[in-house]
Design a protein around this motif. Sequence first.
Motif, PDB file in Angstrom:
ATOM      1  N   PRO A 156       0.797  -1.242   0.000  1.00 37.01           N
ATOM      2  CA  PRO A 156       0.000   0.000   0.000  1.00 37.01           C
ATOM      3  C   PRO A 156       0.822   1.280   0.000  1.00 37.01           C
ATOM      4  N   ASP A 157       2.039   1.260   0.561  1.00 34.69           N
ATOM      5  CA  ASP A 157       2.841   2.483   0.650  1.00 34.69           C
ATOM      6  C   ASP A 157       3.835   2.620  -0.497  1.00 34.69           C
ATOM      7  N   VAL A 158       3.725   1.767  -1.512  1.00 32.81           N
ATOM      8  CA  VAL A 158       4.586   1.862  -2.689  1.00 32.81           C
ATOM      9  C   VAL A 158       3.859   2.631  -3.775  1.00 32.81           C
ATOM     10  N   LEU A 159       4.505   3.653  -4.296  1.00 34.51           N
ATOM     11  CA  LEU A 159       3.918   4.480  -5.353  1.00 34.51           C
ATOM     12  C   LEU A 159       4.369   3.963  -6.711  1.00 34.51           C
ATOM     13  N   VAL A 160       3.425   3.683  -7.572  1.00 33.49           N
ATOM     14  CA  VAL A 160       3.725   3.240  -8.931  1.00 33.49           C
ATOM     15  C   VAL A 160       3.042   4.192  -9.893  1.00 33.49           C
ATOM     16  N   ASP A 161       3.819   4.880 -10.692  1.00 35.14           N
ATOM     17  CA  ASP A 161       3.267   5.830 -11.662  1.00 35.14           C
ATOM     18  C   ASP A 161       2.748   5.051 -12.864  1.00 35.14           C
ATOM     19  N   PRO A 162       1.460   5.119 -13.234  1.00 32.54           N
ATOM     20  CA  PRO A 162       0.412   6.023 -12.741  1.00 32.54           C
ATOM     21  C   PRO A 162      -0.681   5.290 -11.941  1.00 32.54           C
TER      22      PRO A 162
END
Length: 314
Positions: A156-162
């Motif tokens: 949940p705390d991993v950002l994946v664009d987009p």
Amino acid sequence: MDESRRASFLPLLCLFFLLLAAAAPGCAAYNPRMLFLVKPDPIVLQDHHGSLLTGNLTVNILYYGRFAPAQRAIVADFVRSVSAPTTRAAQAGPSVASWWRVTSLYRGGGARLRLGRQLLDERMSLGRSLSLENVTALAKAAGHHRGAITAVLTAPDVLVDPFCMFRCGVHDHASAGAHGRARYTYLWAGNPAKQCPGQCAWPFARPVYGPPMPPLVSPSGDVGMDGVVISLAALLAGTVTNPYGEGYYQGDLGMEAATACTGIFGSGAYPGYPGTLLKDPATGASYNAVGLGGRKYLLPALWDPTTSKCRTLV
């Protein structure tokens, strides 16, 4: 829906189609909240006569970031249930295996999946913010690609664009081998619990746009992981029926086996309403499929090539 509300939603619909049309060729996205706001024409997926994935396949899973053992068990049990023998899959209600058998109606007779390696990257080797190119690198590094699908699942705390803009996950393919001639397939799905549950864990979270409805109770008790399963299920179906962008899909929008039925989980579904579902009398959770050990799941409808309609389990 009255005319004023319809007018307010149409710009969002147009934006969605523009974004989806801009997606990279061969890379199919999935978002369960991208619903048609007006009744669409019937969808017919065209067979482009390219290679499909058939026979025995292994699903290797890379967990990127922190996933508790109970969360990993939800995913592992789902994959094990997909191609479970009939005698083992027999449950009180429609099974995960019967859902997957719709893919066997496509040219080639479908694929039988088994759970392979489960890898952990809890230290997040490429950082907490990823691009889709990073996802490709993670899938490649996982190795063991022959006869396999690599699933990269992000915490949940991993950002994946987009992530959350218009994608809850994607599936794609890349080249491997000494001369880059061998192709392998992979997919990515994110846990939306913190970033966009209303988009990627719907209908277990209140939607952020479109017709409002109260959230349903998730079968696992973990809204984010039930969202991951919905995306994973859709992407696995898309991977085997359109692995290299030359199988079954519709036009530039890339509608595939599950995305052709976006937002449909049970009979009678319409925009903002997932359809008629089963309910666990003990927990009140909504579901439409039962896996091994009696674990319950909510799975997206799949397009049936024999009827050109979306087939639901309930």
